[in-house]
Design a protein around this motif. Sequence first.
Motif, PDB file in Angstrom:
ATOM      1  N   ARG A 197       2.197   1.448  -3.862  1.00  0.00           N
ATOM      2  CA  ARG A 197       1.199   2.027  -3.867  1.00  0.00           C
ATOM      3  C   ARG A 197       1.345   4.193  -3.569  1.00  0.00           C
ATOM      4  O   ARG A 197       1.172   4.390  -5.048  1.00  0.00           O
ATOM      5  N   ARG A 198       1.127   4.523  -3.204  1.00  0.00           N
ATOM      6  CA  ARG A 198       0.659   5.797  -2.254  1.00  0.00           C
ATOM      7  C   ARG A 198       2.258   6.136  -3.002  1.00  0.00           C
ATOM      8  O   ARG A 198       1.993   7.279  -3.867  1.00  0.00           O
ATOM      9  N   HIS A 199       3.329   6.001  -3.152  1.00  0.00           N
ATOM     10  CA  HIS A 199       4.657   6.527  -3.112  1.00  0.00           C
ATOM     11  C   HIS A 199       4.593   6.577  -4.939  1.00  0.00           C
ATOM     12  O   HIS A 199       4.867   7.570  -5.228  1.00  0.00           O
ATOM     13  N   LYS A 253       6.689  14.135   0.709  1.00  0.00           N
ATOM     14  CA  LYS A 253       5.344  13.146   0.395  1.00  0.00           C
ATOM     15  C   LYS A 253       6.349  11.935   0.579  1.00  0.00           C
ATOM     16  O   LYS A 253       6.505  10.555   1.096  1.00  0.00           O
ATOM     17  N   LEU A 273       7.328   8.198   2.423  1.00  0.00           N
ATOM     18  CA  LEU A 273       6.646   6.855   2.338  1.00  0.00           C
ATOM     19  C   LEU A 273       8.048   5.634   2.359  1.00  0.00           C
ATOM     20  O   LEU A 273       7.970   4.116   2.691  1.00  0.00           O
ATOM     21  N   GLU A 298       1.269  -1.448  -0.298  1.00  0.00           N
ATOM     22  CA  GLU A 298      -0.432  -0.351   0.336  1.00  0.00           C
ATOM     23  C   GLU A 298       0.713   0.873  -0.359  1.00  0.00           C
ATOM     24  O   GLU A 298       0.532   1.726  -0.646  1.00  0.00           O
TER      25      GLU A 298
END
Length: 59
Positions: free
Chosen positions: A12-14, A41, A45, A9
């Motif tokens: 994925r956000r990265h 950000k 991550l 997860e």
Amino acid sequence: MSVQSHIAELERRHAALDTELSRELQRPATDPTRIAELKRKKLVLKDQITRLRGDSTVH
């Protein structure tokens, strides 16, 4: 949530932030503050992913 699914997860956000950063950099009038925020950000991550990967090898 397992450690592996949590890492997935975060990855994925990265990747989503990377895409957003690329779009921002392609704009004619880029916002330096927004670019710095996205990079920060991404780094947070990446640090979390690295820490979790290190912790998961110990267990």
